[in-house]
Enzyme design. Sequence first.
Site, PDB file in Angstrom:
ATOM      1  N   GLY A 125      56.312  87.014 -73.295  1.00 18.90           N
ATOM      2  CA  GLY A 125      56.108  86.642 -74.687  1.00 18.90           C
ATOM      3  C   GLY A 125      54.788  85.865 -74.890  1.00 18.90           C
ATOM      4  N   PHE A 126      54.279  85.068 -74.248  1.00 16.10           N
ATOM      5  CA  PHE A 126      53.539  84.597 -74.789  1.00 16.10           C
ATOM      6  C   PHE A 126      53.683  83.309 -75.647  1.00 16.10           C
ATOM      7  CE2 PHE A 126      52.279  89.037 -73.374  1.00 16.10           C
ATOM      8  CZ  PHE A 126      51.091  88.436 -71.860  1.00 16.10           C
ATOM      9  N   GLY A 158      50.054  78.040 -66.590  1.00 13.41           N
ATOM     10  CA  GLY A 158      50.522  78.764 -67.709  1.00 13.41           C
ATOM     11  C   GLY A 158      49.862  79.548 -68.946  1.00 13.41           C
ATOM     12  N   GLU A 159      49.048  78.069 -69.224  1.00 12.45           N
ATOM     13  CA  GLU A 159      47.945  79.067 -69.798  1.00 12.45           C
ATOM     14  C   GLU A 159      46.887  78.592 -69.842  1.00 12.45           C
ATOM     15  OE1 GLU A 159      51.005  76.404 -71.541  1.00 12.45           O
ATOM     16  OE2 GLU A 159      50.810  77.509 -73.695  1.00 12.45           O
ATOM     17  N   ASN A 186      53.986  78.157 -55.633  1.00 13.08           N
ATOM     18  CA  ASN A 186      53.732  79.856 -55.219  1.00 13.08           C
ATOM     19  C   ASN A 186      52.257  80.706 -55.550  1.00 13.08           C
ATOM     20  OD1 ASN A 186      53.683  82.677 -55.027  1.00 13.08           O
ATOM     21  ND2 ASN A 186      56.278  82.810 -55.756  1.00 13.08           N
ATOM     22  N   GLY A 213      58.724  86.108 -66.776  1.00  9.90           N
ATOM     23  CA  GLY A 213      58.091  87.117 -66.002  1.00  9.90           C
ATOM     24  C   GLY A 213      57.250  86.727 -65.261  1.00  9.90           C
ATOM     25  N   THR A 214      57.034  84.642 -65.315  1.00 13.21           N
ATOM     26  CA  THR A 214      55.836  84.688 -64.262  1.00 13.21           C
ATOM     27  C   THR A 214      56.371  83.974 -62.721  1.00 13.21           C
ATOM     28  OG1 THR A 214      57.091  82.359 -66.201  1.00 13.21           O
ATOM     29  CG2 THR A 214      55.171  83.574 -66.007  1.00 13.21           C
TER      30      THR A 214
END
Length: 769
Positions: free
Chosen positions: A260-261, A729-730, A656, A488-489
């Site tokens: 999605g970003f 994530g960012e 992970n 999806g991460t």
Amino acid sequence: MRFEEFAEFIGTQDGAPPKAAAQNAPPPSDIIGAMVPRVDGPLKTTGVARYASDYNFPGLVYAVPVRSNVASGKILRIDSTAAESLPGVLLVMHHGNVIPLYRNASGGRNSENRPPFEDETVSYWGQYVAAVVAESFEQAQAAAAAVRVEYEPAKFNVDASLSDTLPPEDQPGGPRVMSHRGDPDAAFASAPVKVDEVYGTPVETHNPMEMHATVAVWDGKKYTLYESSQGIMNHQTVMAQVLGEPKENVEVVSRFIGSGFGGKLFPWPHSAIAAAASRKLNRPVKLTLSRKMMFSNSGHRPLTQQRMRLGATPEGKLVSLQQDYRNHTSFGDDVRENCGEATPFLYSTPNLKVTSALVRRNVGTPTPMRGPGAVPGLFAVESAMDELAIKLKKDPVELRLSLDTLIDEEKNKPFSSRHLKECLQMGAEKFGWSKRTPEVGSMRKGDLILGWGVAAASWGANRGVCEAEVNLRCDGTARVGCGTQDIGTGSYTVIAQIIQDKTGIPVSKVDVVLGSSTLPPGPTSGGSTATSTFVPAIIDAANAAVKVILTVASTSKASPFAGKDAGSLALTEGCVHEKNKPADSGVPYEQILRGANLASANGNGKSGGLAADPKSRNYSTHSFGVQFVEVEWDPGIAHLRVSRVVSVVDGGRIINMRTATNQMEGAIVMGVGMALFEETIYDPRNGHPINDNFADYIVPTIADMPQIDVHFLNIPDPLLNEYGTRGIGEIGLAGVAPAITAAVYHATGVRVRRLPVKIENLLASQLTV
Ligand code: MOS
């Protein structure tokens, strides 16, 4: 590094990070940090995983929106006669006949203030003005094209320059001071070395692989919405308000998401359109956005323009730092792109000011895109730092090291864990920075000129509230439920790892259930906070379930530990045993459950947000990173490519290593796109985002990929949670674009201050080989 070692380690650092938080925390087992493959991988590669638009139900019909072809004005008339006479058409829905849809005041966040079809106003090209529902998708598409809409067009503005001379009505709220200390004007005026430049970033459109879609099912009593959402709980809260229903009448399902970003953080109007059509027709309705619609109707990163003023002494002391930025927003909402997020604390300086202003444009409403604010903001800050280093004749790594600070000078508090210095040092070593010669065009590789650039990065670290449930079942498997989602991460995988760590039940025997708003409320996958948020709640739930097993073990007649104190027992590697004896001296936990005729031991967990922790008030929490970039410039044919990226990230403990590394690699791909390719262009004649397709909106491909080398410091931040994990994530995207433009300057002598870098810019280079 184990937790205790870390506690000792940080005890020796300046800024006294929170030692107390690390006390009594058991060291995690080796599964935490392991390269565990995604547990949902096989479901995706075999096509079993169902994404939003994969849901089909008996009687399902298809909705296709009709979109405005003017950028501003009023709808005068909608003529649906021709459309309604086409085969299969069931409904042409618009302002005149839609069910009541309401604005949102739920405390949750909607993407746009206005519900779809609220009135006759049009404020951007592509705005939904009607929707056709038909038995087949093709029939709906044909009929949507046959709907005639008459407009009274009005003046509009899609200008990509955000000049200082705008009429006041285009600047809602006026400029706002975001941060201020000392006397930056005076310090700048008297600074012997100055940088004063304007930097800009274009509109970028989110292009996840999976496009937005809603399948709405109204069953006469409640709605079930199959969505592609980064935040199912928020989606439920907001849609309940928009539809005028109590929350229990709206269920949101998002089991698999093709990323999605940020574009899928908050509901977009298509969700309400599908729900309204389902209710009106009493049929399940599927509405899928086309790639073209994604460029107008589901957000973008807004245009930014940022004036940077840096003043320094000849020795490289930063005496003044100013950032005055503006970003465009829509008529639908006031969206501030927080470009100054990292500016106040990244480097040490006594005098600083950051101001922000909004400028209205006739475009769809902007929304967060990966690293909102900080990513375009750091393009300006880090580009200006590179220019300052050149003026000072200082190495850009050295300059940053000399301005590093372990105190957040904005808040006057120490960082809970800041290791930018180590990132810079490790990155320089892995990249081979010491071999760099600073003169423009001085590094060659055959017919190519090499450019080497660097930039630092930062992104916030935080933790929200979360609940979770864990069932340890008598067949030796576990189930975890949490109302969050895996975009999806790797959330599915990371959660299974936490259960293995806490119980010894292997990842392969853990069912992780996410993606339904009926589950205990969990976090939005946004702001790089989902992992740090669910970790403590899932640990809490797992510990509660383990406690049930130990109690049963100490009380059940069939248990070999009957009569023992539950506190003297432990569950390790799936076995209940006496604490002072090894795990294999005990019995499998499922034997204890079966002996007591229990299907499962259940635990509920809950954790508060970081703000609820009084310790958090004493610290500033952020992630840090650094990007080292090599570009190859071939002046003979004016060809530029990014050839090598070394990325080092200080993002707390990594749970992970595989999914985390993938995140960074993906972010670098996105950074290459941001620096060299991506730009949504609005046609000045009609406001149409004219490159709204994958032929004209350029994204990087395999041919554009550099060699990527990712490293994590892997130093836990004990303030965040027991594992010391922050979000990642960012942070990986932050700093990539300015490192690339710094490398481009080093190779070509051309400083590009407005992204993306175009070959036309580089033709100004005078260098030859
Ligand atoms: Mo991110 S922009 O919070 O998906």
